[in-house]
Motif scaffolding. Structure first.
Motif, PDB file in Angstrom:
ATOM      1  N   ARG A  64       0.836  -1.204   0.000  1.00  0.00           N
ATOM      2  CA  ARG A  64       0.000   0.000   0.000  1.00  0.00           C
ATOM      3  C   ARG A  64       0.869   1.252   0.000  1.00  0.00           C
ATOM      4  NH1 ARG A  64      -3.313  -2.748   3.801  1.00  0.00           N
ATOM      5  NH2 ARG A  64      -2.205  -1.675   5.467  1.00  0.00           N
ATOM      6  N   ALA A  65       1.936   1.235   0.822  1.00  0.00           N
ATOM      7  CA  ALA A  65       2.811   2.415   0.898  1.00  0.00           C
ATOM      8  C   ALA A  65       3.385   2.721  -0.487  1.00  0.00           C
ATOM      9  CB  ALA A  65       3.939   2.172   1.904  1.00  0.00           C
ATOM     10  N   ALA A  89       1.093  13.667  -0.273  1.00  0.00           N
ATOM     11  CA  ALA A  89       0.037  13.196   0.629  1.00  0.00           C
ATOM     12  C   ALA A  89       0.538  11.992   1.420  1.00  0.00           C
ATOM     13  CB  ALA A  89      -1.212  12.831  -0.161  1.00  0.00           C
ATOM     14  N   ALA A  90       1.312  11.127   0.788  1.00  0.00           N
ATOM     15  CA  ALA A  90       1.848   9.957   1.482  1.00  0.00           C
ATOM     16  C   ALA A  90       2.732  10.394   2.645  1.00  0.00           C
ATOM     17  CB  ALA A  90       2.638   9.077   0.514  1.00  0.00           C
ATOM     18  N   ASN A  92       1.992   2.130  -3.344  1.00  0.00           N
ATOM     19  CA  ASN A  92       0.927   2.710  -4.152  1.00  0.00           C
ATOM     20  C   ASN A  92       0.596   4.139  -3.741  1.00  0.00           C
ATOM     21  OD1 ASN A  92      -1.036  -0.332  -4.655  1.00  0.00           O
ATOM     22  ND2 ASN A  92       0.917   0.341  -5.481  1.00  0.00           N
ATOM     23  N   TYR A  93       0.616   4.416  -2.440  1.00  0.00           N
ATOM     24  CA  TYR A  93       0.356   5.794  -1.989  1.00  0.00           C
ATOM     25  C   TYR A  93       1.388   6.732  -2.606  1.00  0.00           C
ATOM     26  CZ  TYR A  93      -2.395   3.614   1.789  1.00  0.00           C
ATOM     27  OH  TYR A  93      -3.286   2.874   2.517  1.00  0.00           O
ATOM     28  N   HIS A 105       0.685   7.432  -6.240  1.00  0.00           N
ATOM     29  CA  HIS A 105      -0.434   8.345  -6.478  1.00  0.00           C
ATOM     30  C   HIS A 105      -0.128   9.775  -6.090  1.00  0.00           C
ATOM     31  CE1 HIS A 105      -2.909   4.647  -6.809  1.00  0.00           C
ATOM     32  NE2 HIS A 105      -3.478   5.394  -7.717  1.00  0.00           N
ATOM     33  N   ASP A 106       0.502   9.992  -4.946  1.00  0.00           N
ATOM     34  CA  ASP A 106       0.739  11.352  -4.468  1.00  0.00           C
ATOM     35  C   ASP A 106       1.759  11.282  -3.330  1.00  0.00           C
ATOM     36  OD1 ASP A 106       0.689  13.857  -3.344  1.00  0.00           O
ATOM     37  OD2 ASP A 106      -1.485  14.085  -3.430  1.00  0.00           O
TER      38      ASP A 106
END
Lengths: 349, 253
Positions: free
Chosen positions: A198-199, A209-210, A201-202, A205-206
């Motif tokens: 998940r990290a 924001a991550a 992918n975060y 994406h941004d």
């Protein structure tokens, strides 16, 4: 709740199991079908596809999951392959025992070269990674440390053996390579469905924001590279043992481009897409061998068409699913509603 | 006892002085408002607190620790969470995954336990999903946990950002224009949520242009203009302050 099987959280796992069961039957199928040579030529191509599939899966962690433009993946592959070749031919290590070393050295190499450039974004990172793969190729050409054999490379790499079973025939090689692909795929699937996946992918994406959510962006970017390089290094072992002669030209920029294209065309971030991409790019290349000069034209045109009509790739990644419906309505809300309002109406606003 | 204090913060962008010697303190468990005209430097102050910008000079002290210039993820670990003015959700991911991002820094599973799915990792993962569902329920979005964040209405996206920030278990929450783009009913819901967050013992600092909301919810306000603090006090004091009236409405001839 949805009853359709395709929506089940473990659907992709099921598809994977079915796929590898079919793959296990291919050699027997080829023999029974009576193709000339007992299917050796076909298995040879499938072996090549399998190695590319592992490589592309490892690149997928970096490029597909984390969104880091790495055009130098062949460099990590080369480090692994040469580690195996050198340890095996000079120090007589059995091929399988060189695999951890190949993975480790490729990962260490990635860690050292990527750490200073991890903050670079998109296209800048891409250019630097192209530089890395060229430097590695040229270093191998020039017989660095006197152990890489220069332009001729290293030959006479032994066949891998496990408990007395020597993987000498094409068929045994096939089982070896595709088992490795299957295991890699399964482990990557588990990784994808964890906080690490998940990290990644975060960040893709941004990344701002991550970071704002408490994710150490630089650390996870580096982790993606190290992990991807580790697997590329192990793929190097498989490759060296399969082809038995390695030379610098097998690890040039063009190989990196092919791997990059497999991930992007297959579906960035999608393991199933990457496998499909490996079949199409490596397999079709072999099928079209007869039309030598025209085949690159065909590939170029196909790639252009793909990017225009299906930029997300052939099989875009399935979104993770979470089974938490039993927790819905269980916890208190801060909003004390003084008017009737069901959730569906709330959605429409 | 103040939880956060800013001391003489400066930040310039090229020749522009965005933050010009800002100092103020936020008391533990307060709801404090930071207001001012557009371009006054409010968001820059937020970014300096959360580590998105490194201030040129000055100090940010959180819970007696100097956090000036620390990387953002470490500041989040220490207990400062934020939302963004221009909503920054992971739009193509599910609601629950967005909130799980907040849980990340409180989880421990590494590569090996993840890749081998050890029992400890599975337990931790289940706990994180439960925590995320709890925060989603808190802002009233739990029934949509499997929906994609990008499909939510603007107001609900703001609430989802709050849930994500709360999942990191903060002691201090920074809200950048939480009511931006919300209708009246949504703003009412938001006020209840902010009060409930305070009820959980979390300190809140917010930027907001909806003066009705600010005056009703904040006990203490700081007013910025041209990067400097021009007034500080209770909403009643601020309403009467001639400097503030001048900043918002212009001076009388």
């Amino acid at each position: 709740m949805n009853a359709r099987i395709i929506d089940h959280p473990q659907f992709s796992l099921l598809v994977g199991v079915v796929f590898f069961m079919l793959m296990a039957m291919v050699p027997t199928g080829l023999e029974l079908s009576g193709v000339s040579g007992g299917g050796i030529a076909q298995l040879d191509v499938l072996n090549k596809i399998g190695i590319y599939a592992v490589l592309a899966l490892s690149l997928n962690i970096i490029l597909g999951q984390t969104g880091l433009f790495n055009m130098g993946h062949a460099a990590f592959f080369a480090v692994g392959a040469y580690t195996t070749a050198i340890l095996n031919t000079m120090y007589q290590w059995p091929v399988f025992s060189t695999m951890p070393a190949a993975g480790f050295l490729a990962a260490l190499f990635a860690f050292l070269v990527v750490m200073p450039i991890i903050h670079l974004r998109g296209d800048y990172l891409l250019v630097v990674t192209i530089g890395i793969v060229e430097i590695v190729r040229i270093a191998l050409m020039n017989n660095i440390f006197g152990i890489t054999g220069g332009p001729n490379g290293i030959y006479g790499i032994a066949r891998p053996a496990l408990f007395g079973l020597v993987f000498s025939s094409v068929k045994l090689q096939y089982y070896l390579i595709w088992s490795f692909t299957g295991i890699s795929l399964f482990l990557f699937y588990l990784l994808e469905h964890s906080r690490i996946g998940r990290a990644f992918n975060y960040i893709k994406h941004d990344d701002l924001a991550a970071a704002g959510c408490g994710i150490n962006v630089a650390r996870y970017k580096l982790m993606a590279f190290v992990l991807g390089a580790f697997w590329a290094g192990m793929a190097g072992t498989l490759y060296a043992a399969n082809i038995r002669t390695i030379e610098p030209m097998s690890f040039n920029f063009y190989e990196s481009v092919i791997l990059f294209a497999i991930v992007i065309l297959g579906g960035s971030g999608s393991n199933a897409g990457v496998i499909l991409g490996a079949f199409l790019l490596v397999g079709l290349q072999d099928l079209f061998r007869g039309f030598d000069s025209a085949r690159m034209l065909f590939f170029g045109a196909a790639m252009c068409a793909m990017m225009v009509f299906r930029p997300q790739g052939l099989l875009p990644p399935r979104r993770r699913r979470y089974n938490a419906w039993q927790l819905v309505g269980k916890f208190a809300s801060a909003i004390r509603r003084s008017y009737p309002c069901d959730e569906d109406k709330r959605n429409d606003r | 006892m103040s939880l956060l204090s800013l001391k003489n913060l400066f930040k310039t962008f090229g020749g522009l002085v965005a933050v010009n010697g800002v100092s103020f303190e936020v008391d533990e468990n307060a709801i404090m408002g930071l207001i001012g005209p557009n371009g006054a430097g409010k968001t820059t102050v937020f970014n300096a607190i959360t580590g998105n910008y490194k201030p040129d000079s000055g100090e940010v002290i959180f819970d007696r620790k100097h956090i000036t210039g620390m990387p953002t993820h470490e500041i989040v670990r220490l207990g400062i969470a934020r939302t963004f003015q221009n909503i920054r959700l992971f739009k193509s991911m599910r609601l629950v995954e967005n909130v799980l991002a907040g849980c990340h820094c409180r989880m421990k599973a590494g590569v090996f336990s993840s890749i081998l799915r050890l029992p400890s990792q599975r337990k931790e993962e289940a706990r994180a999903v439960e925590r995320s569902m709890r925060e989603l329920a808190f802002v009233g979005l739990d029934s949509q946990y499997n929906n994609l964040a990008g499909n939510l209405s603007y107001g609900n996206q703001r609430l989802l950002e709050i849930a994500r920030a709360l999942a990191s278990d903060p002691r201090f929450l920074i809200l950048d224009e939480p009511a931006g783009g919300m209708n009246d009913q949504e703003t009412e819901d938001l006020m209840e949520i902010i009060h409930a967050i305070q009820g959980r013992g979390i300190t809140i600092l917010l930027i907001e242009h909806d003066m009705n909301l600010v005056m009703r919810i904040c006990k203490h306000l700081v007013v910025l203009e041209y990067g400097a603090v021009i007034a500080e006090g209770t909403p009643e004091e601020i309403k009467k302050n001639p400097l503030v009236i001048e900043a918002y409405l212009g001076a009388e001839e």
